[in-house]
Enzyme design. Structure first.
Site, PDB file in Angstrom:
ATOM      1  N   GLU A  70      11.955  13.086  -0.083  1.00 44.62           N
ATOM      2  CA  GLU A  70      10.866  12.457  -0.840  1.00 44.62           C
ATOM      3  C   GLU A  70       9.505  12.999  -0.408  1.00 44.62           C
ATOM      4  OE1 GLU A  70      10.497  10.444  -3.294  1.00 44.62           O
ATOM      5  OE2 GLU A  70       8.422   9.800  -3.017  1.00 44.62           O
ATOM      6  N   HIS A 114      14.991  12.703  12.062  1.00 38.11           N
ATOM      7  CA  HIS A 114      13.820  12.803  12.940  1.00 38.11           C
ATOM      8  C   HIS A 114      12.907  11.593  12.784  1.00 38.11           C
ATOM      9  CE1 HIS A 114      11.578  15.305   9.676  1.00 38.11           C
ATOM     10  NE2 HIS A 114      11.243  14.051   9.568  1.00 38.11           N
ATOM     11  N   HIS A 115      13.175  10.772  11.775  1.00 42.45           N
ATOM     12  CA  HIS A 115      12.444   9.507  11.665  1.00 42.45           C
ATOM     13  C   HIS A 115      13.045   8.445  12.568  1.00 42.45           C
ATOM     14  CE1 HIS A 115      10.148  10.716   8.043  1.00 42.45           C
ATOM     15  NE2 HIS A 115      11.209  11.466   7.818  1.00 42.45           N
ATOM     16  N   LYS A 150       3.893  30.211   3.749  1.00 40.36           N
ATOM     17  CA  LYS A 150       3.047  29.860   2.610  1.00 40.36           C
ATOM     18  C   LYS A 150       1.568  29.963   2.970  1.00 40.36           C
ATOM     19  CE  LYS A 150       5.903  26.959  -0.252  1.00 40.36           C
ATOM     20  NZ  LYS A 150       5.494  27.566  -1.515  1.00 40.36           N
ATOM     21  N   THR A 180       6.795  26.992   5.850  1.00 40.39           N
ATOM     22  CA  THR A 180       5.476  26.437   5.577  1.00 40.39           C
ATOM     23  C   THR A 180       4.387  27.386   6.072  1.00 40.39           C
ATOM     24  OG1 THR A 180       6.522  24.319   5.983  1.00 40.39           O
ATOM     25  CG2 THR A 180       4.160  24.296   5.691  1.00 40.39           C
ATOM     26  N   SER A 233      -1.144  27.211  -5.315  1.00 40.85           N
ATOM     27  CA  SER A 233      -0.776  28.615  -5.548  1.00 40.85           C
ATOM     28  C   SER A 233      -1.256  29.124  -6.905  1.00 40.85           C
ATOM     29  CB  SER A 233       0.736  28.792  -5.453  1.00 40.85           C
ATOM     30  OG  SER A 233       1.188  28.353  -4.212  1.00 40.85           O
ATOM     31  N   HIS A 236       0.854  -1.199   0.000  1.00 41.92           N
ATOM     32  CA  HIS A 236       0.000   0.000   0.000  1.00 41.92           C
ATOM     33  C   HIS A 236       0.886   1.243   0.000  1.00 41.92           C
ATOM     34  CE1 HIS A 236      -2.940   3.047   1.151  1.00 41.92           C
ATOM     35  NE2 HIS A 236      -2.209   3.334   2.212  1.00 41.92           N
ATOM     36  N   ARG A 273       1.667   1.074  14.970  1.00 37.97           N
ATOM     37  CA  ARG A 273       1.287   0.869  13.574  1.00 37.97           C
ATOM     38  C   ARG A 273       1.728  -0.530  13.138  1.00 37.97           C
ATOM     39  NH1 ARG A 273       5.606   4.587  10.175  1.00 37.97           N
ATOM     40  NH2 ARG A 273       4.487   3.775   8.395  1.00 37.97           N
ATOM     41  N   TYR A 315       8.867  15.900   0.605  1.00 34.76           N
ATOM     42  CA  TYR A 315       8.686  17.225   0.011  1.00 34.76           C
ATOM     43  C   TYR A 315       8.552  17.145  -1.493  1.00 34.76           C
ATOM     44  CZ  TYR A 315       9.071  18.817   4.629  1.00 34.76           C
ATOM     45  OH  TYR A 315       8.791  18.988   5.951  1.00 34.76           O
ATOM     46  N   HIS A 363      13.219  11.636   3.528  1.00 33.73           N
ATOM     47  CA  HIS A 363      12.591  12.877   3.933  1.00 33.73           C
ATOM     48  C   HIS A 363      12.411  13.870   2.788  1.00 33.73           C
ATOM     49  CE1 HIS A 363      10.267  14.965   6.742  1.00 33.73           C
ATOM     50  NE2 HIS A 363      10.732  16.046   6.191  1.00 33.73           N
ATOM     51  N   SER A 400      13.192   6.020 -13.717  1.00 34.66           N
ATOM     52  CA  SER A 400      12.137   6.793 -14.365  1.00 34.66           C
ATOM     53  C   SER A 400      12.047   8.198 -13.767  1.00 34.66           C
ATOM     54  CB  SER A 400      10.813   6.051 -14.210  1.00 34.66           C
ATOM     55  OG  SER A 400       9.740   6.925 -14.400  1.00 34.66           O
ATOM     56  N   SER A 401      12.095   8.274 -12.432  1.00 33.09           N
ATOM     57  CA  SER A 401      11.978   9.573 -11.779  1.00 33.09           C
ATOM     58  C   SER A 401      13.152  10.476 -12.120  1.00 33.09           C
ATOM     59  CB  SER A 401      11.937   9.406 -10.265  1.00 33.09           C
ATOM     60  OG  SER A 401      10.709   8.924  -9.869  1.00 33.09           O
ATOM     61  N   ASP A 437       7.117  21.649 -26.260  1.00 28.82           N
ATOM     62  CA  ASP A 437       7.069  20.285 -25.728  1.00 28.82           C
ATOM     63  C   ASP A 437       8.121  20.187 -24.640  1.00 28.82           C
ATOM     64  OD1 ASP A 437       6.964  17.365 -25.424  1.00 28.82           O
ATOM     65  OD2 ASP A 437       5.905  17.389 -27.339  1.00 28.82           O
TER      66      ASP A 437
END
Lengths: 528, 294
Positions: free
Chosen positions: A257, A304-305, A333, A330, A270, A79, A452, A259, A255, A171-172, A108
């Site tokens: 990722e 922090h993880h 924003k 943040t 925006s 998932h 979890r 963002y 991390h 790909s990314s 293009d």
């Protein structure tokens, strides 16, 4: 696409592309590829959603009912992987493909063939992930973060996951390089960097993050692969390795990722808020700087993880302070969006509803993010449902809601027809209500002590789990409505107005007909 | 328009009431049973209030705007789009709020890390899927046992009614005396686990090949339950932790019984010597690892 031949520039010869399936396999057109990305991610969204329904069905009541613990772990793992790498990321790349060239006045993407290749890698990776459920040993079951040594224990499913991640990463990276090159080299004359639409800015910064961190992910899965099969001991303490090193490398990717999945969402919102407030975006420059600061900060907060993995107090404090700092850009924003709405002349069509829903729920996710950043509190809530609630507030009501907002906003431009406004609003309210029913109660579950990734739980968690499951089923069903709305819009006979949103100011609305022709901006517009 | 503002106000009030109800019930952390857990609890409540104030402030403004500044009411759009003053103000204010949040947290982090001069030391080892405990130092030194889920399988598969402590009960409790500083040394035998007792404010990963430590001092006698908090394979949900805190005399009695039980072993003396040597080594290794780590 017949209308295309009547296009102002008359470059009809470009349009002798193959038809049927070959059109899609061989296409180098950014709009075709964008559509494929979007349909692919929608498919993956429902695949990952199916797994989520399985998880919530198992957790509906205490006891083991439909998923044995090992299969349950495979469901949670896949998932996560499918939603992150299959649904959210490709969806944003789809938006970039459609919108970046049109918004900067380019004909293009810079590397059209590579664009095709980076899309067609995705179904291969997705097939590997899904097929891994059916190999001996089943799919990877070590969580989407696949920490060793647990992930060295799994079977063939883990190897398939590793290869899938390699392919998705390639790909990314290609997609990101393409986007960077397009934005830096193909802007219309007069469009300086500080005149670019914010969506383009956020994607430029996101693409740099991708180029920075995807190779790190590729590296860490390769190390895991060699640990599993070629006798290395990067992460095996018995061989002199370090299991915690995996976590450092993984989260150095992981991390930023996060963002990568939220910055383009900021971009979409925006664009939408000023359009429907009929007022220019407040603090454009500070929005750009805030985006860049978030991106830079996101590279120095990874541990922090890992507050419970054990690290010196100085390390914990550094990562706590750095993480808390992210709240500042943040917040800027959010204040800018509010100031944009302030004294506007607002209307509330579906894109605006989703954009406001995004801000509202994303801020809640931001609050729980700050709470998680506080080390002592994180020690309690880490790896509990509190964290699950937190990141679903930023990824579902954050990233996903912005995707819906963007889809409704640009559907008329893409298809030439209007979506059903009433159904769109119903979709919004159903999503909004069921999302909160599903995830708000998970905060309480986490605080009360439910870890979890468990298939079964103690009895005091039973009522909230049942509420959460009911919400999840409702949320899942509501998303079928979105598919119906999109198909209805595509099949509609009624042409959309040339400019359905009177407050829109970006090039695709001001300089292109609706629907956007197959080839746009063969002659660049001049931006003053 | 008045009625709308009243509705909004009522909504906000209801929300505030709802969240204050949450305090001290099953909507919150379990009742703290140690100094650290208490600090965590208090900081969390403080942050919730800070968040609530910001939330009401920001969304008060936003929803006022949403209600008033709409085209359907004939509101004409203004055209401002920049203000250096506003930007500076709303960059500095969050910074100040963050400092206020970080200050108490910093003190707690330093306190949590201070595992020095404990009254006793217990090593917990994570296995797939149970915990092993070795009392390394202090009263009870030499005690060693495994602790497994004791919920019967029939309850898991809904063939028997579920008991009160379903999935949170084990065969052997970790027993500790009240009011003593207990240092926990954590490691694992196979994959990463995490030793977590919410009421005591302790969560620490147990990592194979590495040694980590943490500490707690239980305020009151009682039974405190927790679970493994790091995914460790198929039975991750089935390795709970139960800490039983006893008064000092009761603890001394428990220790005596435990040690007498193992005295049945034939060469107790030899075993004990070995064990002491092992224990000394383990403590030394732990100290080294931890001092390196810090």
């Amino acid at each position: 696409m017949a209308a295309v031949h009547g296009d102002v520039h008359g470059h009809g010869h470009d349009d002798h592309h193959p038809t049927g399936i070959m059109r899609w396999i061989t296409t180098t057109n950014h709009k075709d590829i964008g559509s494929m990305y979007l349909w692919f991610s929608l498919t993956m969204f429902f695949t990952g959603g199916f797994l989520a329904m399985g998880i919530r069905a198992e957790l509906f009541q205490p006891g083991i009912q439909i998923l044995e613990p090992e299969l349950f772990n495979a469901f949670t793992t896949l998932h996560g992987l499918i939603m992150v790498f299959g649904a959210i990321m490709p969806a944003f790349v789809g938006f970039a493909n459609w919108q970046v060239p049109m918004m900067i006045g380019a004909p293009d993407m810079a590397f059209a063939r590579m664009n095709n290749w980076s899309f067609w890698l995705l179904p291969v990776a997705a097939s590997l992930l899904i097929a891994s459920f059916f190999v001996p040993g089943g799919a990877a079951a070590g969580g989407w973060t696949f920490y060793p040594p647990l992930s060295t224990q799994g079977g063939l499913g883990v190897d398939m996951m590793i290869f899938a991640i390699h392919i998705l990463g390639a790909s990314s990276i290609m997609g990101a390089i393409n986007i960077i090159t397009t934005i830096l080299n193909m802007r219309a004359p007069g469009m300086t960097l500080m005149k670019m639409p914010l969506f383009v800015w956020t994607w430029l910064i996101t693409a740099y993050l991708l180029v920075l961190v995807m190779p790190v992910l590729a590296g860490v899965v390769t190390m895991l692969l060699t640990d599993r099969h070629f006798g290395t001991s990067f992460f095996n303490a018995a061989g002199g390795g370090d299991p915690v090193m995996f976590q450092h490398i993984f989260w150095f990717f992981g991390h930023p990722e996060v963002y990568i999945m939220i910055l383009p969402a900021f971009g979409i919102v925006s664009e939408i808020i000023p359009t429907f407030a009929r007022k220019p975006l407040f603090g454009y420059a500070s929005m750009v700087y805030a985006t860049a600061s978030i991106a830079i900060l996101s590279c120095v907060v990874w541990a922090h993880h890992m507050f419970t993995a054990g690290m010196p107090a100085v390390g914990q404090l550094f990562f706590m302070y750095a993480t808390m700092l992210i709240a500042v850009p943040t917040a800027v924003k959010v204040f800018n969006w509010t100031a944009t709405m302030w004294r506007g002349s607002m209307t509330f069509e579906t894109p605006m509803l989703f954009a406001i829903g995004f801000i509202f729920l994303f801020v809640i996710g931001g609050f729980s993010g700050v709470i998680c950043a506080i080390v002592p509190i994180d020690v309690q809530v880490q790896d509990t449902y509190y964290v699950i609630a937190h990141f679903h507030y930023v990824l579902v009501s954050g990233a996903l809601f912005s995707l819906f907002a963007g889809a409704y906003y640009w559907l008329p431009k893409w298809t030439g027809q209007m979506y059903d406004e009433t159904l769109g609003k119903v979709h919004f309210w159903l999503s909004m209500i069921f999302f909160n029913v599903t995830f708000f109660v998970q905060h309480f579950l986490g605080l009360a002590g439910m870890p979890r990734r468990i298939p079964d739980y103690a009895l005091q968690f039973a009522d909230f789990n049942m509420i959460s499951s009911i919400g999840a089923f409702g949320f899942g069903l509501s998303q079928l409505l979105f598919v119906y709305i999109v198909i209805k819009c595509i099949r509609s006979k009624e042409p959309a107005p040339e400019k359905p949103w009177d407050g829109a100011t970006t090039l695709e609305w001001t300089h292109l007909p609706t629907p956007a022709p197959y080839h746009s901006f063969e002659k660049p517009p001049v931006v003053k | 328009m008045r009625s709308k503002s009243v509705t909004t106000l009522a909504g906000v009030a209801a929300l505030a009431l709802y969240s204050s109800m949450a305090v001290g019930s099953k909507y919150n952390f379990p009742e703290p049973q140690s100094v650290i857990a208490q600090e965590i609890y208090d900081q969390h409540i403080m942050l919730l209030w800070v968040c609530l104030v910001i939330f009401v402030g920001v969304f008060g403004v936003m929803f006022y705007s949403i209600l008033k500044h709409r085209k359907s009411l004939g509101h004409k759009a203004a055209n401002f789009h920049h203000s250096m003053t506003a930007e500076v103000i709303w960059t500095i204010i969050p910074c100040i709020i963050l400092v206020v949040m970080a200050w108490p947290a910093t003190k707690t982090v330093i306190a949590m890390k201070d595992t020095s001069s404990p009254d006793m030391t217990i090593k917990a080892t994570g296995y797939q899927w149970m915990w092993g405990y070795d009392y390394l130092q202090g009263e009870g030194e030499g005690i060693s046992f495994f602790s497994k889920l004791s919920t019967p399988r029939d309850q898991l598969y809904n063939k028997a009614p579920k008991g009160e402590n379903y999935l949170l009960e084990v065969d052997n409790h970790v027993v500790v005396p009240v009011g003593k500083k207990v240092r926990m040394i954590l490691t694992a035998n196979d994959v990463i686990h995490a030793w977590w007792v919410p009421a005591l404010g302790v969560k620490q990963d147990a990592i194979p090949g590495f040694i980590r430590d943490s500490w707690f001092t239980a305020d009151k006698p009682g039974i405190y339950r927790g679970q493994c908090a790091e995914l460790c394979g198929k039975d991750h949900g089935y390795m709970p932790i139960v800490v039983e805190v006893l008064e000092e005399e009761a603890y001394a009695q428990w220790v005596a019984e435990k040690l007498a039980g193992s005295a049945d072993a034939v060469n107790l003396a030899a075993a004990k010597t070995d064990m002491v040597a092992e224990v000394d080594e383990a403590i030394e290794a732990a100290d080294n690892a931890i001092s390196e780590n810090n």
